[in-house]
Write an enzyme that holds these catalytic residues in place. Structure first.
Site, PDB file in Angstrom:
ATOM      1  N   TYR A 209       0.838  -1.207   0.000  1.00  0.00           N
ATOM      2  CA  TYR A 209       0.000   0.000   0.000  1.00  0.00           C
ATOM      3  C   TYR A 209       0.875   1.260   0.000  1.00  0.00           C
ATOM      4  O   TYR A 209       1.877   1.335   0.718  1.00  0.00           O
ATOM      5  CB  TYR A 209      -0.921   0.055   1.236  1.00  0.00           C
ATOM      6  CG  TYR A 209      -1.477   1.449   1.390  1.00  0.00           C
ATOM      7  CD1 TYR A 209      -2.514   1.874   0.569  1.00  0.00           C
ATOM      8  CD2 TYR A 209      -0.893   2.380   2.254  1.00  0.00           C
ATOM      9  CE1 TYR A 209      -2.965   3.184   0.629  1.00  0.00           C
ATOM     10  CE2 TYR A 209      -1.342   3.686   2.318  1.00  0.00           C
ATOM     11  CZ  TYR A 209      -2.378   4.080   1.503  1.00  0.00           C
ATOM     12  OH  TYR A 209      -2.815   5.378   1.540  1.00  0.00           O
TER      13      TYR A 209
ATOM     14  N   GLU B 127     -10.270   9.162   7.985  1.00  0.00           N
ATOM     15  CA  GLU B 127     -10.619   9.428   6.583  1.00  0.00           C
ATOM     16  C   GLU B 127     -11.817   8.596   6.125  1.00  0.00           C
ATOM     17  O   GLU B 127     -12.477   8.965   5.160  1.00  0.00           O
ATOM     18  CB  GLU B 127      -9.415   9.212   5.659  1.00  0.00           C
ATOM     19  CG  GLU B 127      -8.969   7.775   5.532  1.00  0.00           C
ATOM     20  CD  GLU B 127      -7.732   7.599   4.664  1.00  0.00           C
ATOM     21  OE1 GLU B 127      -6.885   8.497   4.636  1.00  0.00           O
ATOM     22  OE2 GLU B 127      -7.629   6.539   4.023  1.00  0.00           O
TER      23      GLU B 127
END
Ligand code: KDG
Ligand code: MG
Length: 402
Positions: free
Chosen positions: A159, A262
């Site tokens: 990632y 988020e």
């Protein structure tokens, strides 16, 4: 000031964006971002089928009442699809209100609390050497704060590692691609990355890292402890926060500052984390938390506990969200930092805007409204292209948190 029309515009100048355009009687228009990465058309349908028809004839000045109508009135509260649709309406209405008042949005919110907005950029590389070089490039560009992510030996497509250095874009295929994860290997690599970064560049710059929900609370606590000597600005999403209590364990064991949010939608997702002082930064942004109206509420709660803002600003948040967030950041008393992943030139051309980067900071524009428009003719040249986020699997095939 009655709402005359509400239209959804979908465009893909390299990646998909969903934009709502509202026009009121007299001709003023405002736009709001409704993009939900990898699930764009769900928000389009929600807006077109359920929200836009109800808006026609409403008084655009009554932003709070319209927010409550869309949130409470739907009966089915919260969720990323609902909340992004509400955010798009909210931001378009704030844009109209500020234009009608002849003021930049930050002035309507109460005026500027600061002259410029510190941002952090994304540096990454296939391995530690490449990432150290990438951080050096961000320092050379003037950034004062830099997020660093590195490829991890033995982990497929880690990632945060881009395919090019400029514009990392995780939504990369029509159906989810498969990436890898291995916590043991990550715990061997990430502290070494930050040790190298501090040895190379010293301690003057703010360094950040995103765990992207991969660690258990105990592993996250361990990582936070290992990173303490390198004095991070924050460790983000160190563990999933569906169970807000999980952060208690992390907090007990490390002084590394923690950021999260988020993927949160409302104040309810972060209430306990804030009230129990389990985090230092709240990451929700305009489009993710129901627009200016609701994000302001979250920031006010956070300010009681000295939790500061750190708005999400990846490329899947359109320039409309970035522009609006910069007005919010200019006003909010408990500002921490703003994430800034640059959009491609194609995206910037579709969404002309008046904000700019200068010396590690963003400078908010002075145009009435939020300062971002859409070039509809250009937008029409980039039709919707199905694109989804990857999934993550462990070496034995177990599905993990991406
Ligand atoms: O759509 C997913 C991205 O917004 C996310 O992966 C980016 O974690 C991210 C960040 O911190 O910017
Ligand atoms: Mg993140």
């Amino acid at each position: 000031m009655k709402i005359k029309s509400a239209r959804v515009i979908v465009t893909c100048p390299g990646r998909n964006f969903v934009t709502l355009k509202i026009e009121v009687e007299g001709g003023l228009t405002g736009i709001g971002d409704a993009t939900l990465n990898g699930r764009e058309m769900a928000v389009v349908a929600y807006l077109q089928e359920h929200v836009c028809p109800a808006l026609i004839g409403m008084d655009a000045r009554r932003i709070e009442d319209i927010w409550q109508f869309l949130y409470r009135g739907a009966y089915w509260r919260r969720g990323p699809v609902t909340i992004r649709a509400i955010a798009a309406v909210d931001v378009a209405l704030w844009d109209i209100k500020a234009k009608a008042a002849g003021m930049p949005l930050y002035d309507l919110l109460g005026g500027k609390s600061r002259d410029r907005i510190m941002v952090y950029g994304h540096a990454n590389g296939a391995d530690i050497d490449e990432t150290v070089d990438a951080v050096g490039q961000y320092i050379a560009m003037g950034y004062k704060a830099i997020r660093a992510q590195t490829g991890i030996p033995g982990v497929e497509k880690t990632y945060g590692v881009g395919r090019g250095t400029m514009f990392y874009e995780p939504a990369d295929a029509a159906l989810p691609s498969v990436t890898g994860w291995d916590t043991r290997k990550a715990l061997n690599t990430i502290p070494r990355l930050f040790e190298r970064l501090r040895d190379t560049y010293g301690f003057d710059h703010h360094l950040l890292h995103d765990g992207h929900h991969r660690y258990t609370p105990q592993e996250a606590a361990h990582l936070g402890k290992l990173l303490e000597p390198f004095q991070l600005f924050w460790l983000e999403d160190c563990t999933p926060a569906e169970n807000q209590e999980a952060f208690k364990l992390v907090r007990q064991h490390t002084t590394t500052p923690l950021a999260v949010g988020e993927v949160f939608n409302t104040i309810w997702d972060c209430k306990d984390l804030i009230q129990h002082q389990l985090i230092d930064y709240i990451r929700t942004t305009i489009v993710g938390a129901g627009g200016v109206t609701h994000l302001r509420r979250i920031a006010d709660l956070a300010s009681l506990y000295q939790v500061r803002t750190g708005c999400h600003g990846a490329t899947d948040l359109s320039p409309v969200t970035m522009g609006t967030a910069l007005h919010f950041d200019s006003w909010v008393p408990n500002f921490g930092i703003q994430e800034y992943m640059r959009h491609t030139p194609e995206t910037d051309a579709v969404f002309p805007h008046d904000y700019r980067f200068e010396d590690g900071h963003m400078i908010v524009g002075e145009t009435a409204g939020h300062g971002v428009t859409i070039d509809e003719e250009l937008a029409a040249k980039y039709p919707y292209t199905p694109m989804q986020l990857p999934v993550a699997r462990l070496e034995d095939g177990t599905l993990w948190n991406w």
